[in-house]
Design a protein around this motif. Sequence first.
Motif, PDB file in Angstrom:
ATOM      1  N   PRO A   1       0.823  -1.228   0.000  1.00  0.00           N
ATOM      2  CA  PRO A   1       0.000   0.000   0.000  1.00  0.00           C
ATOM      3  C   PRO A   1       0.852   1.273   0.000  1.00  0.00           C
ATOM      4  N   GLU A   2       1.969   1.254   0.740  1.00  0.00           N
ATOM      5  CA  GLU A   2       2.844   2.437   0.771  1.00  0.00           C
ATOM      6  C   GLU A   2       3.550   2.625  -0.577  1.00  0.00           C
ATOM      7  N   VAL A   3       3.921   1.489  -1.196  1.00  0.00           N
ATOM      8  CA  VAL A   3       4.578   1.584  -2.510  1.00  0.00           C
ATOM      9  C   VAL A   3       3.594   2.172  -3.526  1.00  0.00           C
ATOM     10  N   LEU A   4       2.327   1.731  -3.427  1.00  0.00           N
ATOM     11  CA  LEU A   4       1.308   2.242  -4.352  1.00  0.00           C
ATOM     12  C   LEU A   4       1.091   3.742  -4.158  1.00  0.00           C
ATOM     13  N   MET A   5       1.109   4.184  -2.901  1.00  0.00           N
ATOM     14  CA  MET A   5       0.928   5.620  -2.637  1.00  0.00           C
ATOM     15  C   MET A   5       2.099   6.424  -3.208  1.00  0.00           C
ATOM     16  N   ALA A   6       3.299   5.881  -3.059  1.00  0.00           N
ATOM     17  CA  ALA A   6       4.468   6.563  -3.638  1.00  0.00           C
ATOM     18  C   ALA A   6       4.340   6.614  -5.160  1.00  0.00           C
ATOM     19  N   ALA A   7       3.896   5.481  -5.753  1.00  0.00           N
ATOM     20  CA  ALA A   7       3.736   5.425  -7.214  1.00  0.00           C
ATOM     21  C   ALA A   7       2.695   6.446  -7.670  1.00  0.00           C
ATOM     22  N   LYS A   8       1.615   6.583  -6.886  1.00  0.00           N
ATOM     23  CA  LYS A   8       0.575   7.553  -7.251  1.00  0.00           C
ATOM     24  C   LYS A   8       1.132   8.974  -7.166  1.00  0.00           C
ATOM     25  N   ALA A   9       1.928   9.229  -6.129  1.00  0.00           N
ATOM     26  CA  ALA A   9       2.508  10.569  -5.983  1.00  0.00           C
ATOM     27  C   ALA A   9       3.408  10.888  -7.181  1.00  0.00           C
ATOM     28  N   MET A  10       4.184   9.882  -7.624  1.00  0.00           N
ATOM     29  CA  MET A  10       5.042  10.125  -8.794  1.00  0.00           C
ATOM     30  C   MET A  10       4.187  10.380 -10.035  1.00  0.00           C
ATOM     31  N   ALA A  11       3.124   9.563 -10.190  1.00  0.00           N
ATOM     32  CA  ALA A  11       2.266   9.720 -11.375  1.00  0.00           C
ATOM     33  C   ALA A  11       1.642  11.120 -11.399  1.00  0.00           C
ATOM     34  N   MET A  12       1.241  11.640 -10.231  1.00  0.00           N
ATOM     35  CA  MET A  12       0.618  12.963 -10.210  1.00  0.00           C
ATOM     36  C   MET A  12       1.631  14.069 -10.483  1.00  0.00           C
ATOM     37  N   GLY A  13       2.857  13.870  -9.997  1.00  0.00           N
ATOM     38  CA  GLY A  13       3.917  14.827 -10.334  1.00  0.00           C
ATOM     39  C   GLY A  13       4.194  14.805 -11.834  1.00  0.00           C
ATOM     40  N   MET A  14       4.193  13.600 -12.404  1.00  0.00           N
ATOM     41  CA  MET A  14       4.449  13.470 -13.844  1.00  0.00           C
ATOM     42  C   MET A  14       3.371  14.179 -14.667  1.00  0.00           C
ATOM     43  N   GLU A  15       2.132  14.211 -14.123  1.00  0.00           N
ATOM     44  CA  GLU A  15       1.065  14.927 -14.846  1.00  0.00           C
ATOM     45  C   GLU A  15       1.391  16.407 -14.993  1.00  0.00           C
ATOM     46  N   VAL A  16       2.054  16.965 -13.977  1.00  0.00           N
ATOM     47  CA  VAL A  16       2.453  18.380 -14.064  1.00  0.00           C
ATOM     48  C   VAL A  16       3.535  18.542 -15.142  1.00  0.00           C
ATOM     49  N   LEU A  17       4.443  17.567 -15.198  1.00  0.00           N
ATOM     50  CA  LEU A  17       5.590  17.689 -16.107  1.00  0.00           C
ATOM     51  C   LEU A  17       5.267  17.272 -17.549  1.00  0.00           C
ATOM     52  N   ALA A  18       4.255  16.391 -17.701  1.00  0.00           N
ATOM     53  CA  ALA A  18       3.987  15.815 -19.026  1.00  0.00           C
ATOM     54  C   ALA A  18       3.841  16.862 -20.132  1.00  0.00           C
ATOM     55  N   PRO A  19       3.042  17.923 -19.934  1.00  0.00           N
ATOM     56  CA  PRO A  19       2.896  18.891 -21.036  1.00  0.00           C
ATOM     57  C   PRO A  19       4.225  19.542 -21.417  1.00  0.00           C
ATOM     58  N   LEU A  20       5.117  19.688 -20.432  1.00  0.00           N
ATOM     59  CA  LEU A  20       6.415  20.315 -20.719  1.00  0.00           C
ATOM     60  C   LEU A  20       7.323  19.362 -21.480  1.00  0.00           C
ATOM     61  N   ILE A  21       7.189  18.055 -21.173  1.00  0.00           N
ATOM     62  CA  ILE A  21       8.042  17.064 -21.838  1.00  0.00           C
ATOM     63  C   ILE A  21       7.499  16.750 -23.232  1.00  0.00           C
ATOM     64  N   GLU A  22       6.180  16.543 -23.288  1.00  0.00           N
ATOM     65  CA  GLU A  22       5.595  16.131 -24.573  1.00  0.00           C
ATOM     66  C   GLU A  22       5.605  17.293 -25.565  1.00  0.00           C
ATOM     67  N   GLY A  23       5.441  18.519 -25.055  1.00  0.00           N
ATOM     68  CA  GLY A  23       5.573  19.719 -25.890  1.00  0.00           C
ATOM     69  C   GLY A  23       4.601  19.774 -27.051  1.00  0.00           C
ATOM     70  N   GLN A  24       4.992  20.530 -28.033  1.00  0.00           N
ATOM     71  CA  GLN A  24       4.146  20.729 -29.208  1.00  0.00           C
ATOM     72  C   GLN A  24       4.424  19.627 -30.231  1.00  0.00           C
ATOM     73  N   PRO A  25       3.413  19.318 -31.085  1.00  0.00           N
ATOM     74  CA  PRO A  25       3.664  18.327 -32.122  1.00  0.00           C
ATOM     75  C   PRO A  25       4.816  18.755 -33.028  1.00  0.00           C
ATOM     76  N   ARG A  26       5.701  17.807 -33.341  1.00  0.00           N
ATOM     77  CA  ARG A  26       6.821  18.112 -34.240  1.00  0.00           C
ATOM     78  C   ARG A  26       6.709  17.198 -35.453  1.00  0.00           C
ATOM     79  N   GLU A  27       7.704  17.330 -36.315  1.00  0.00           N
ATOM     80  CA  GLU A  27       7.732  16.463 -37.495  1.00  0.00           C
ATOM     81  C   GLU A  27       7.731  14.999 -37.038  1.00  0.00           C
ATOM     82  N   ALA A  28       6.848  14.188 -37.623  1.00  0.00           N
ATOM     83  CA  ALA A  28       6.712  12.802 -37.159  1.00  0.00           C
ATOM     84  C   ALA A  28       8.011  12.033 -37.375  1.00  0.00           C
ATOM     85  N   LYS A  29       8.472  11.357 -36.324  1.00  0.00           N
ATOM     86  CA  LYS A  29       9.730  10.597 -36.426  1.00  0.00           C
ATOM     87  C   LYS A  29       9.470   9.127 -36.685  1.00  0.00           C
ATOM     88  N   GLY A  30       8.269   8.649 -36.368  1.00  0.00           N
ATOM     89  CA  GLY A  30       7.961   7.238 -36.505  1.00  0.00           C
ATOM     90  C   GLY A  30       6.903   6.862 -35.490  1.00  0.00           C
TER      91      GLY A  30
END
Length: 221
Positions: free
Chosen positions: A65-94
Amino acid sequence: MIMAVQDILEEIRTNLMKGKHADVVDLTRAALDSGVSPSRIINEGYIRAMEIVGTKMKAQEIWIPEVLMAAKAMAMGMEVLAPLIEGQPREAKGKVLLGTVKGDVHDIGKNLVRMLLAGTGFTVVDIGVDVSPQKFVNAAITELPDLIGLSALLSTSIPKIGDTLAALKQANIEKPFKTIIGGAAVSQQVADDFGADAYAVDAAVAVEKAKELMEKLAGHQ
Ligand code: B1M
């Protein structure tokens, strides 16, 4: 109160390990406001904390249960970062088909790989966790990807990588493709043993390998 960058990262690790997801989200925003890059937050904050969580889990100092809570905390942090990482659509690479192999539900690393690939211009079709060899094959027939990525965190998942790669090779997929594997359970040795085209130790290397494999596909190697 203004915090030093090292202190913010330390607070992110501490709160992530405690599963305090709201605090991880707030601290992630504070880190970004202080000019810390998303990759530094992920590597020195989230991943370092999850490594400690894994060590404590192995030593039976903490439980699922504690591992799952940590995993959820990471997933929610990643939601904040995702738009910055995924960015704008670029030329398709594959196009990449991505999933965690049968019997394995770990998805944090896979999701990170998905975000970085998407952020560098790949189209990613993520078919989730606990994916059987047949489901990989069906998705490959429908999606016709250039690359197929398999993630595996458990030692018991290693044979599933072999089963999945064998099923993909035997299937009648009407487009050449390359395979890439990663996750804590696998290594270059596993890739060599089962004939995967590439092994990536982390998400950043997965992007490098994906680009190399696209060049090989273009050169029909
Ligand atoms: Co589990 N778990 N877990 N777990 N878990 C590990 C993997 C373990 C090492 C912990 C330990 O004992 N130290 C251990 C495996 C031991 C082994 O087999 N050798 C383990 C175990 C035993 C289990 C259970 C069996 C526990 C139980 O039930 N008794 C169980 C199995 C469930 C199942 O899958 N059937 C289980 C369950 C869970 C939770 C559900 C509680 C949770 C997963 C939640 C989720 O993913 N949504 C969980 C977690 C969180 C972990 C640890 C603590 C952290 C994993 C993680 O997210 N790391 C983990 C300990 C550890 O790994 N140190 C552990 C952060 C993430 C960013 O790293 O996923 O490695 P990672 O991804 C990396 C690279 O590997 C790479 O890129 C990422 C970094 O950039 N990468 C790729 C990943 N996929 C890639 C694909 C690529 C390329 C690179 O190309 C396609």
